[in-house]
Design a protein around this motif. Structure first.
Motif, mmCIF file in Angstrom:
data_model
loop_
_atom_site.group_PDB
_atom_site.id
_atom_site.type_symbol
_atom_site.label_atom_id
_atom_site.label_comp_id
_atom_site.label_asym_id
_atom_site.label_seq_id
_atom_site.Cartn_x
_atom_site.Cartn_y
_atom_site.Cartn_z
ATOM 1 N N ALA A 28 0.851 -1.202 0.001
ATOM 2 C CA ALA A 28 -0.032 0.134 -0.017
ATOM 3 C C ALA A 28 0.949 1.378 0.023
ATOM 4 O O ALA A 28 0.345 2.471 0.053
ATOM 5 N N ARG A 29 2.067 1.141 -0.069
ATOM 6 C CA ARG A 29 3.089 2.343 -0.085
ATOM 7 C C ARG A 29 2.794 2.980 1.224
ATOM 8 O O ARG A 29 2.778 4.520 1.329
ATOM 9 N N PHE A 30 2.611 2.379 2.313
ATOM 10 C CA PHE A 30 2.245 3.069 3.831
ATOM 11 C C PHE A 30 2.946 4.262 4.227
ATOM 12 O O PHE A 30 2.664 5.218 4.511
ATOM 13 N N PHE A 31 4.602 4.022 3.986
ATOM 14 C CA PHE A 31 5.156 4.818 4.408
ATOM 15 C C PHE A 31 5.484 6.290 3.383
ATOM 16 O O PHE A 31 5.730 7.325 4.044
ATOM 17 N N VAL A 32 5.099 5.815 2.040
ATOM 18 C CA VAL A 32 5.107 7.220 1.288
ATOM 19 C C VAL A 32 3.883 7.943 1.563
ATOM 20 O O VAL A 32 3.689 9.096 1.629
ATOM 21 N N ALA A 33 2.836 7.166 2.118
ATOM 22 C CA ALA A 33 1.414 7.876 2.380
ATOM 23 C C ALA A 33 1.700 8.751 3.616
ATOM 24 O O ALA A 33 1.356 9.836 3.629
ATOM 25 N N ILE A 34 2.581 8.141 4.514
ATOM 26 C CA ILE A 34 2.829 8.969 5.754
ATOM 27 C C ILE A 34 3.497 10.312 5.520
ATOM 28 O O ILE A 34 3.445 11.426 5.927
ATOM 29 N N LEU B 50 -6.798 -6.833 -3.450
ATOM 30 C CA LEU B 50 -7.711 -6.137 -3.976
ATOM 31 C C LEU B 50 -9.205 -5.971 -3.100
ATOM 32 O O LEU B 50 -9.689 -4.815 -3.380
ATOM 33 N N TYR B 51 -9.572 -6.749 -2.161
ATOM 34 C CA TYR B 51 -10.459 -6.391 -1.293
ATOM 35 C C TYR B 51 -10.255 -5.374 -0.459
ATOM 36 O O TYR B 51 -11.041 -4.296 -0.207
ATOM 37 N N ILE B 52 -8.825 -5.227 -0.096
ATOM 38 C CA ILE B 52 -8.446 -3.686 0.783
ATOM 39 C C ILE B 52 -8.669 -2.872 -0.034
ATOM 40 O O ILE B 52 -8.936 -1.449 0.363
ATOM 41 N N TYR B 53 -8.008 -2.700 -1.474
ATOM 42 C CA TYR B 53 -8.216 -1.621 -2.341
ATOM 43 C C TYR B 53 -9.728 -1.213 -2.376
ATOM 44 O O TYR B 53 -9.970 0.200 -2.096
ATOM 45 N N LEU B 54 -10.597 -2.172 -2.541
ATOM 46 C CA LEU B 54 -11.910 -1.642 -2.854
ATOM 47 C C LEU B 54 -12.593 -0.983 -1.368
ATOM 48 O O LEU B 54 -13.227 -0.136 -1.363
ATOM 49 N N PHE B 55 -12.387 -1.716 -0.424
ATOM 50 C CA PHE B 55 -12.590 -1.274 1.029
ATOM 51 C C PHE B 55 -12.135 0.167 1.284
ATOM 52 O O PHE B 55 -12.835 1.048 1.605
ATOM 53 N N LEU B 56 -10.887 0.587 1.022
ATOM 54 C CA LEU B 56 -10.181 1.772 1.350
ATOM 55 C C LEU B 56 -10.745 2.860 0.421
ATOM 56 O O LEU B 56 -11.062 3.939 0.857
ATOM 57 N N SER B 57 -11.110 2.650 -0.906
ATOM 58 C CA SER B 57 -11.805 3.449 -1.968
ATOM 59 C C SER B 57 -13.026 3.794 -1.394
ATOM 60 O O SER B 57 -13.560 5.013 -1.583
ATOM 61 N N ILE B 58 -13.831 2.634 -0.886
ATOM 62 C CA ILE B 58 -15.160 3.023 -0.685
ATOM 63 C C ILE B 58 -15.447 3.796 0.595
ATOM 64 O O ILE B 58 -16.061 4.733 0.648
ATOM 65 N N THR C 172 -7.622 11.693 1.235
ATOM 66 C CA THR C 172 -6.362 11.580 0.555
ATOM 67 C C THR C 172 -5.514 10.521 0.743
ATOM 68 O O THR C 172 -5.106 9.656 -0.229
ATOM 69 N N VAL C 173 -5.391 10.393 2.106
ATOM 70 C CA VAL C 173 -4.596 8.980 2.654
ATOM 71 C C VAL C 173 -5.133 7.872 2.225
ATOM 72 O O VAL C 173 -4.147 7.053 1.648
ATOM 73 N N LEU C 174 -6.231 7.782 2.308
ATOM 74 C CA LEU C 174 -6.805 6.241 2.196
ATOM 75 C C LEU C 174 -6.733 6.217 0.692
ATOM 76 O O LEU C 174 -6.696 5.013 0.042
ATOM 77 N N THR C 175 -7.013 7.235 -0.200
ATOM 78 C CA THR C 175 -6.786 7.025 -1.802
ATOM 79 C C THR C 175 -5.547 6.810 -1.963
ATOM 80 O O THR C 175 -5.283 5.941 -2.933
ATOM 81 N N ILE C 176 -4.504 7.314 -1.411
ATOM 82 C CA ILE C 176 -2.897 6.783 -1.821
ATOM 83 C C ILE C 176 -2.693 5.604 -1.404
ATOM 84 O O ILE C 176 -2.070 4.796 -2.220
ATOM 85 N N LEU C 177 -3.278 5.038 -0.278
ATOM 86 C CA LEU C 177 -2.987 3.715 -0.057
ATOM 87 C C LEU C 177 -3.647 2.725 -0.950
ATOM 88 O O LEU C 177 -3.039 1.777 -1.548
ATOM 89 N N ALA C 178 -5.062 3.302 -1.253
ATOM 90 C CA ALA C 178 -5.620 2.213 -2.307
ATOM 91 C C ALA C 178 -4.871 2.315 -3.754
ATOM 92 O O ALA C 178 -4.944 1.333 -4.459
#
Length: 309
Positions: A32-38, A113-121, A74-80
């Motif tokens: 999810a590029r978590f550290f980039v999102a931070i 993919l499930y996490i991607y959809l969850f974060l996007s929603i 924005t953070v959720l979208t970047i993670l997604a």
């Protein structure tokens, strides 16, 4: 004299299960590029309060829940976006980032993919409560992120421009939200756009052969090595000119003035490294530029603490 093979000590089931779950969690963070999102979250907060927000005091900013909601979306979208990009680049990442791919393999692609959809929603759901304009803003953002990973990342020049535009898109949104339009902000936006573009092209030089194998048409694998270096150096020179213009015309003072002035020497160093274009020098250049972006965020923060820009 007989010799016995030494077998590794087997892990107990609870320890093995904990290790597996921890590996899945770390794999998700990397995917999810978590550290980039931070880092982008930190940059958004610093730039929003100290650059775009020219009127509100700190207490008003803290209780402006609409702004916090936009940044959280924005953070959720970047993670997604990081997850969907990893999904499309999984074969390439096996070659370029074998260690990361090994850790990510502990979590099946369908769960990404499930996490991607969850974060996007969740992101769109929060945006809906803020305003319909914010909802449209994030629908467009998420669509272009998906389309970049699916198609645009393989198209010459479009891939670099789209990547940089997606990185700066949240900052543009905040600029529109606060209606902060000035020559200073425009010049700083151009500066950041150019430096991120240079970083992306230099990064492509390090994965040139792999990109070619997997059908990613980039500047380094489309043009000759000499032409690519000429393009990068030309962009650095333009960035230096913009940096000098910022120092000369925008009226910056304090840490930010020192940052842009010192940047001229940083860019000259990068040019010398690229003239002697070895893989090691490109890697050093890439990390110098990444570090310089981070120093810019810190400079803005310090400048804001000791007086608004």
């Amino acid at each position: 004299m007989s010799s016995e093979k030494s077998n590794p000590i087997p892990l107990n089931p609870p320890v093995k299960s904990l290790f597996y779950r921890l590996s899945q969690f770390v794999g998700f963070l990397l995917g999810a590029r978590f550290f980039v999102a931070i880092l982008l979250t930190f940059a958004l907060y610093v730039s929003t309060f100290f650059l775009f927000n020219q009127d509100e005091n700190f207490s008003s900013f803290v209780f402006d829940f609409k702004v916090h909601g936009i940044i959280f979306c924005t953070v959720l979208t970047i993670l997604a976006g990081g997850i969907i990009n990893q999904f499309y680049d999984v074969e390439k990442d096996h070659v370029v980032k074998p260690f990361r791919s090994r850790i990510q393999s502990f979590l099946k692609q369908k769960y990404f993919l499930y996490i991607y959809l969850f974060l996007s929603i969740i992101s769109l759901g929060i945006a809906t409560f803020i305003s319909y304009r914010v909802l449209l803003f994030f629908i467009f953002y998420q669509f272009v992120m998906w389309y970049y990973s699916h198609k645009l990342s393989r198209i010459l020049i479009v891939n670099n421009l789209t990547f940089v535009a997606l990185t700066l898109y949240p900052f543009f949104g905040m600029m529109v939200y606060y209606q902060t339009f000035s020559r200073k902000v425009l010049l700083m936006a151009i500066f950041l756009f150019l430096i991120l573009l240079i970083i992306d092209i230099v990064k492509d030089t390090l994965t040139r052969k792999v990109d070619d194998v997997f059908g990613y048409i980039t500047i380094p694998n489309f043009f000759s090595k000499k032409t690519t270096i000429t393009i990068i150096i030309s962009l650095i020179v333009i960035t230096m000119l913009v940096s000098g213009k910022i120092v000369d015309k925008s009226g910056l003072t304090g840490f930010m003035a020192y940052y842009f002035a010192a940047g001229l020497f940083v860019f000259i160093t990068c040019i010398f490294l690229l003239i002697n274009s070895t893989r090691r020098n490109k890697f050093i250049t890439l990390n110098i530029l990444r570090f310089w972006v981070f120093i810019g965020i810190i400079s803005m923060l310090l400048n804001g603490i000791y007086g608004k820009i």
